[in-house]
Design a protein around this motif. Structure first.
Motif, PDB file in Angstrom:
ATOM      1  N   ILE A 149      -6.877   2.862  -4.434  1.00 11.51           N
ATOM      2  CA  ILE A 149      -7.132   2.491  -3.678  1.00 11.51           C
ATOM      3  C   ILE A 149      -8.403   3.818  -2.833  1.00 11.51           C
ATOM      4  CG2 ILE A 149      -6.324   2.251  -2.325  1.00 11.51           C
ATOM      5  CD1 ILE A 149      -8.095  -0.582  -1.595  1.00 11.51           C
ATOM      6  N   ASP A 157       1.103  -7.198   5.360  1.00 11.14           N
ATOM      7  CA  ASP A 157       0.762  -5.942   3.500  1.00 11.14           C
ATOM      8  C   ASP A 157       1.800  -5.054   4.656  1.00 11.14           C
ATOM      9  OD1 ASP A 157      -1.465  -6.870   3.000  1.00 11.14           O
ATOM     10  OD2 ASP A 157      -2.742  -6.274   3.854  1.00 11.14           O
ATOM     11  N   PHE A 211       1.195  -1.307   0.336  1.00  6.92           N
ATOM     12  CA  PHE A 211      -0.011  -0.383   0.079  1.00  6.92           C
ATOM     13  C   PHE A 211       1.032   1.213  -0.195  1.00  6.92           C
ATOM     14  CE2 PHE A 211      -2.909  -3.427   1.581  1.00  6.92           C
ATOM     15  CZ  PHE A 211      -4.118  -3.008   0.423  1.00  6.92           C
ATOM     16  N   HIS A 223      -2.293   4.883  -2.791  1.00  8.54           N
ATOM     17  CA  HIS A 223      -3.413   5.702  -1.954  1.00  8.54           C
ATOM     18  C   HIS A 223      -3.101   7.246  -1.611  1.00  8.54           C
ATOM     19  CE1 HIS A 223      -6.691   6.381   1.050  1.00  8.54           C
ATOM     20  NE2 HIS A 223      -5.985   6.522   1.514  1.00  8.54           N
ATOM     21  N   ILE A 266      -8.299   3.595   5.083  1.00 12.54           N
ATOM     22  CA  ILE A 266      -8.585   2.529   3.930  1.00 12.54           C
ATOM     23  C   ILE A 266      -8.101   2.140   5.375  1.00 12.54           C
ATOM     24  CG2 ILE A 266      -7.933   3.208   2.166  1.00 12.54           C
ATOM     25  CD1 ILE A 266      -5.211   2.744   2.706  1.00 12.54           C
ATOM     26  N   ASP A 319      -9.105  -0.524   7.338  1.00 15.48           N
ATOM     27  CA  ASP A 319      -9.397  -1.936   7.042  1.00 15.48           C
ATOM     28  C   ASP A 319      -9.100  -2.546   6.877  1.00 15.48           C
ATOM     29  OD1 ASP A 319     -11.044   0.316   5.640  1.00 15.48           O
ATOM     30  OD2 ASP A 319     -12.609  -0.653   6.071  1.00 15.48           O
ATOM     31  N   LYS A 320      -8.761  -2.443   5.305  1.00 11.96           N
ATOM     32  CA  LYS A 320      -8.559  -3.091   4.455  1.00 11.96           C
ATOM     33  C   LYS A 320      -6.609  -3.632   4.623  1.00 11.96           C
ATOM     34  CE  LYS A 320     -11.546  -0.815   1.176  1.00 11.96           C
ATOM     35  NZ  LYS A 320     -11.855  -0.725   1.453  1.00 11.96           N
ATOM     36  N   ILE A 321      -5.954  -2.681   5.174  1.00  8.56           N
ATOM     37  CA  ILE A 321      -4.835  -3.410   5.759  1.00  8.56           C
ATOM     38  C   ILE A 321      -4.754  -4.373   6.764  1.00  8.56           C
ATOM     39  CG2 ILE A 321      -2.856  -2.896   5.964  1.00  8.56           C
ATOM     40  CD1 ILE A 321      -3.053  -0.371   4.546  1.00  8.56           C
ATOM     41  N   ASN A 322      -4.138  -5.621   6.636  1.00 13.72           N
ATOM     42  CA  ASN A 322      -4.156  -6.523   6.949  1.00 13.72           C
ATOM     43  C   ASN A 322      -2.363  -6.814   7.631  1.00 13.72           C
ATOM     44  OD1 ASN A 322      -2.111  -8.679   5.640  1.00 13.72           O
ATOM     45  ND2 ASN A 322      -4.044  -8.810   4.487  1.00 13.72           N
TER      46      ASN A 322
END
Length: 191
Positions: free
Chosen positions: A191, A30, A11, A160, A22, A24-27
């Protein structure tokens, strides 16, 4: 140091203002990439930070660590020898010598010496320079994108907070066209 996982994603967070969180989209697997002194409107913590450490930038760039993790890795654009040998720009000898002295002090002042550091490889620089010719100053964001494409080509890359604006020495229109081509080739995604 965070290891790049086979299933991890990148990202790349630009320094424009945050309009869409964003997080909540990253684990945990990543890699979050930020630049220079990250824009505080985006609260994402950096795993990697790409820093423009040219002769002009180190005189004006202040680095705060509020979005650096303790194990963040730093990627500098240049090594001192690149400046001394005028690898990317031709500067007078007095500025080269001043840079050597000042860069060391700048790293200490902003505590950048506490992090694991890397230098963006010349192959990435030259690829970007070739793509942008006749403008030879790629943005740090473009260098980060091409670094990942070259060294982690199987990983998904998300962009982003990119606006294609900033320092007047970059060819933002050409960089935008390059990124749009990479998006159409499914190598990047906004994103």
């Amino acid at each position: 140091m965070k290891t790049v996982q086979a299933h991890g994603r990148f990202f790349i967070i630009g320094n424009a203002d945050e309009h869409n969180n964003i997080a909540d989209k990253i684990n945990k697997d990543d890699i979050v990439i930020r630049f220079n002194n990250p824009n505080p409107t985006c609260q994402l913590m950096a795993d990697w930070v790409f820093i423009a450490n040219g002769t002009i930038q180190i005189r004006h760039l202040s680095i705060e660590h509020q979005f650096f993790r303790p194990d963040t890795e730093i990627f500098f654009r240049y090594k001192t020898n690149d400046i001394l040998k005028s690898r990317y720009e031709n500067i007078p000898i007095n500025k080269k010598l001043k840079y050597c002295w000042y860069f060391f002090r700048w790293k200490k002042k902003f505590q950048l010496d506490q992090y694991l550091t890397h230098i963006i490889p010349p192959s990435v620089h030259y690829e970007c320079i070739k793509l942008l010719y006749p403008n030879i100053f790629p943005s740090t964001g473009l260098l980060a994108i091409y670094y990942i494409l070259q060294y982690h080509p199987k990983h998904k890359i998300f962009l982003h907070n990119f606006t294609y604006q900033g320092w007047k020495g970059h060819n933002w229109n050409k960089e935008k066209a390059l990124i749009q081509t990479l998006i159409s080739e499914k190598k990047l995604e906004f994103i």
